[in-house]
Design an enzyme around this catalytic site. Structure first.
Site, mmCIF file in Angstrom:
data_model
loop_
_atom_site.group_PDB
_atom_site.id
_atom_site.type_symbol
_atom_site.label_atom_id
_atom_site.label_comp_id
_atom_site.label_asym_id
_atom_site.label_seq_id
_atom_site.Cartn_x
_atom_site.Cartn_y
_atom_site.Cartn_z
ATOM 1 N N ASP A 163 64.344 -24.385 74.665
ATOM 2 C CA ASP A 163 63.540 -23.323 75.288
ATOM 3 C C ASP A 163 62.104 -23.749 75.590
ATOM 4 O O ASP A 163 61.427 -23.129 76.409
ATOM 5 C CB ASP A 163 63.568 -22.031 74.469
ATOM 6 N N CYS A 204 59.221 -18.872 72.665
ATOM 7 C CA CYS A 204 60.662 -18.652 72.802
ATOM 8 C C CYS A 204 61.039 -17.392 73.570
ATOM 9 O O CYS A 204 61.804 -17.458 74.538
ATOM 10 C CB CYS A 204 61.329 -18.668 71.433
ATOM 11 N N HIS A 228 65.430 -13.632 72.591
ATOM 12 C CA HIS A 228 64.797 -13.570 71.269
ATOM 13 C C HIS A 228 65.223 -12.301 70.536
ATOM 14 O O HIS A 228 65.506 -12.343 69.335
ATOM 15 C CB HIS A 228 63.274 -13.607 71.406
ATOM 16 N N ASP A 253 63.417 -24.965 70.116
ATOM 17 C CA ASP A 253 62.339 -25.907 69.763
ATOM 18 C C ASP A 253 62.729 -27.376 69.884
ATOM 19 O O ASP A 253 62.127 -28.234 69.228
ATOM 20 C CB ASP A 253 61.832 -25.650 68.336
#
Length: 478
Positions: free
Chosen positions: A321, A81, A135, A43
Site C-alpha cells: 500500500d 494505509c 482499512h 507496509d
C-alpha cells in the site's frame, strides 16, 4: 452423375460449415472472463530480490515475479494505509480534503464512486475480501459478496507478556513491544489464517461458473513486527546494516521529517531522539522476518491456485500500500514524501502475456483500476483519474511519464529522474520546496530547490505539478 456429385459436394460443404459454426459457438461459450487474485501487503518496501536487493528471503514472491511484469517505478498516491487503499480502489486521486489519513473511508470520501470490486461485482464476478483490503473492514461493504477478517486483537501478539501489556487496545500502547519472536506455527498469526481462508475460498470458487475477484490483504510487515521464530532465524543480525541515507541534511526542509509517532507508541521505543543502533538493527531484523513470513503465506495460496488448475485463468496482482522507512533519513514508518515512503512493489501476472518482464515506466496506483478493468475485457468508468498500463503489457512506451503523490501539505511530482515536492496550504502557494535529481542523488540527500541554477527547473515543475495534481485538488466535498 455430375448432378449427384455436385449434391454430395454441397452437402459436405454444408456439414463442414455447420460443424465449424458449432465449434465456434462452443468455444465462445466456454471462454470465461479472467479471474483476479488481488493481493495487498501492508507496509511492504520494494526491497526484494527481484528489485535488485539480496538480503531478504522471499522465494515465493521471487517466483511470482519471474512469471509477471515487474514495475520498477510504481508509486502510491499517498503514503498512509487507509487513504492509499481508498484511492487505489476508487481510482481517484487524494486531494487536500479527500483521502487524508489512515482512518479514511472510501464510502464517505467518495460516496458516488463505483469501486474496483464493485465494478467487478456489477459485471458478474463473485467478490470476496479477506484480511485488510480497506482499512475499515466494513468500508464499501456493498462491493463484496463476503467480507472476512480474523478474530482477535489487531496487534496479534502471541507472547503472554505482550498480550498482558497490550490489553484490549487495538492501537499500540506504552507497554507492548514493537516486535516479537514466538515459537508458534504460521497459523498462530493473522496472516497464516488469511492464507488458509484464501485457500479455502479458491477451492470453493473453483467449482463455480462465475469468475471471481478474490482479495487477500496480508497484515505484515506492518508493526508490530511479530513473526514465528523460524523466520527470524533466517537472518544474522550481525550482518544487518543501517541504511546509507541515515542522515538528515540541513538543506532538506524540516517539514520533510517527522517524529515517527506510529513507532514511538510502542513500549520498547524511546519517545524522542534517534534510536540506538542496536534497536534499529533489531527493528530491521523484525521487518525482514515479517517479509519472509508473509512470503511463505502467499506461496501457499499461489501453490493452491496452481493445484486447482486455476492459474491459466487468473490474473494475479500483488501490491504494497506504500513504502516504509527503515532508518532512511533517520525516519521510521511511512508518512513522508521521500521515495522510500512513496515507491512500492507492484507486480502483475497475466497468463500467456507476462514472463518476468520489467518496466521502468512511471506508474501510480490510480492506474491499477483502469488496467485491471481493461485486462478483463470491460470499458472502464469515465471518472477514473488514472491511465491503463496496458500499453506497457503490450511492450509499448506509455504516453504518461509522471506520477503525483501527496501527504498532508506536501505534494510531489515525479517526472523522469526528478522528484519535486511543495508544501502548500489551501491558497496553493508553496511555503517549502524540495527537489532531488535521482540520476546524481538517488538517496535524496542534496536538495536542489533553492539553488539559483535550478530556479527555471523549479518554476517549470511547479506549473506541471498544479496541472497534474487533479482537477478536484482544492474541492471540499459537500
Amino acid at each position: 452423375m455430375n448432378r449427384f456429385l455436385n449434391l454430395a459436394i454441397g452437402l459436405a460443404i454444408l456439414f463442414t460449415s455447420c460443424k465449424n459454426e458449432k465449434e465456434t459457438t462452443i468455444a465462445t461459450k466456454e471462454q470465461q472472463p479472467m479471474n483476479i487474485l488481488f493481493i495487498a501487503v501492508d507496509d511492504l518496501r520494494p526491497e526484494l530480490n527481484f528489485y535488485g536487493a539480496n538480503h531478504m528471503q522471499s522465494p515465493n514472491l521471487d517466483k511470482l515475479a519471474d512469471e509477471s511484469l515487474v514495475f520498477d517505478r510504481a508509486y502510491c498516491n499517498i503514503p498512509v494505509c487507509g487513504a492509499s487503499r481508498a484511492s487505489l480502489l476508487t481510482g481517484l486521486r487524494p486531494t487536500r480534503h479527500r483521502f487524508i489519513n489512515y482512518s479514511t473511508r472510501a464510502d464517505k470520501d467518495a460516496p458516488q464512486a463505483v469501486s474496483l470490486p464493485n465494478f467487478f461485482k456489477q459485471n458478474g464476478y463473485t467478490t470476496i475480501s479477506n484480511g485488510k483490503i480497506y482499512h475499515k473492514r466494513n468500508d464499501d461493504s456493498l462491493a463484496w459478496d463476503n467480507i472476512w477478517f480474523p478474530k482477535g486483537n489487531i496487534r496479534d501478539y502471541q507472547l503472554e507478556k505482550n498480550r498482558i501489556e497490550n490489553g484490549d487496545a487495538n492501537l499500540a500502547v506504552a507497554g507492548a513491544a514493537a516486535f516479537e519472536m514466538a515459537e508458534v506455527d504460521d497459523t498462530a498469526y493473522f496472516d497464516g489464517e488469511i492464507a488458509q481462508k484464501g485457500i479455502a475460498d479458491l477451492k470453493m470458487l473453483a467449482n463455480k461458473k462465475q469468475p471471481f475477484f478474490l482479495a487477500l490483504g496480508f497484515m505484515k510487515p506492518h508493526l508490530p513486527f511479530n513473526a514465528p521464530k523460524k523466520y527470524w532465524d533466517l537472518y544474522d543480525r550481525a550482518k544487518i546494516e543501517l541504511p546509507e541515507s541515515y542522515v538528515q541534511p540541513k538543506s532538506t526542509p524540516k517539514q520533510a521529517f517527522h517524529n515517527f509517532g506510529e513507532l514511538r507508541n510502542y513500549g520498547n521505543v524511546p519517545k524522542k531522539g534517534n534510536l540506538t543502533e542496536d534497536l534499529s538493527k533489531e527493528l530491521i531484523h523484525g521487518y525482514y522476518a515479517c517479509v519472509s513470513y508473509v512470503d511463505a503465506q502467499i506461496g501457499l495460496v499461489l501453490d493452491e491456485l496452481k493445484r486447482l488448475e486455476l492459474e491459466d485463468d487468473t490474473i494475479v496482482v500483488l501490491w504494497g500500500d506504500h513504502g516504509w522507512n527503515l532508518g532512511d533519513h533517520k525516519l521510521w514508518s511511512k508518512h513522508s514524501t521521500f521515495e522510500t515512503a512513496l515507491k512500492t512493489p507492484l507486480i502483475i501476472k497475466v497468463p500467456g502475456k507476462t514472463k518476468g518482464q520489467k518496466t521502468n515506466a512511471i506508474t501510480e496506483y490510480v492506474d491499477i483500476y483502469p488496467s485491471l478493468v481493461e485486462l478483463a475485457g470491460f470499458d472502464a468508468p469515465k471518472n477514473l483519474e488514472g491511465q491503463s498500463f496496458m500499453p506497457i503489457l503490450n511492450g509499448e512506451i506509455p504516453e504518461k511519464d509522471w506520477a503525483v503523490s501527496k501527504f498532508k501539505d506536501a505534494v510531489t511530482l515525479i517526472k523522469g529522474d526528478l522528484f519535486y515536492t511543495e508544501w502548500t496550504k489551501d491558497d496553493g502557494i508553496a511555503f517549502a520546496r524540495m527537489l532531488f535529481d535521482h540520476k546524481t542523488d538517488p538517496l535524496e540527500l542534496d536538495n536542489l530547490a533553492e539553488k539559483p541554477e535550478y530556479q527555471e527547473t523549479v518554476n517549470q515543475l511547479a506549473k506541471e505539478l498544479r496541472a497534474k495534481w487533479g482537477k478536484d485538488f482544492f474541492k471540499i466535498e459537500s
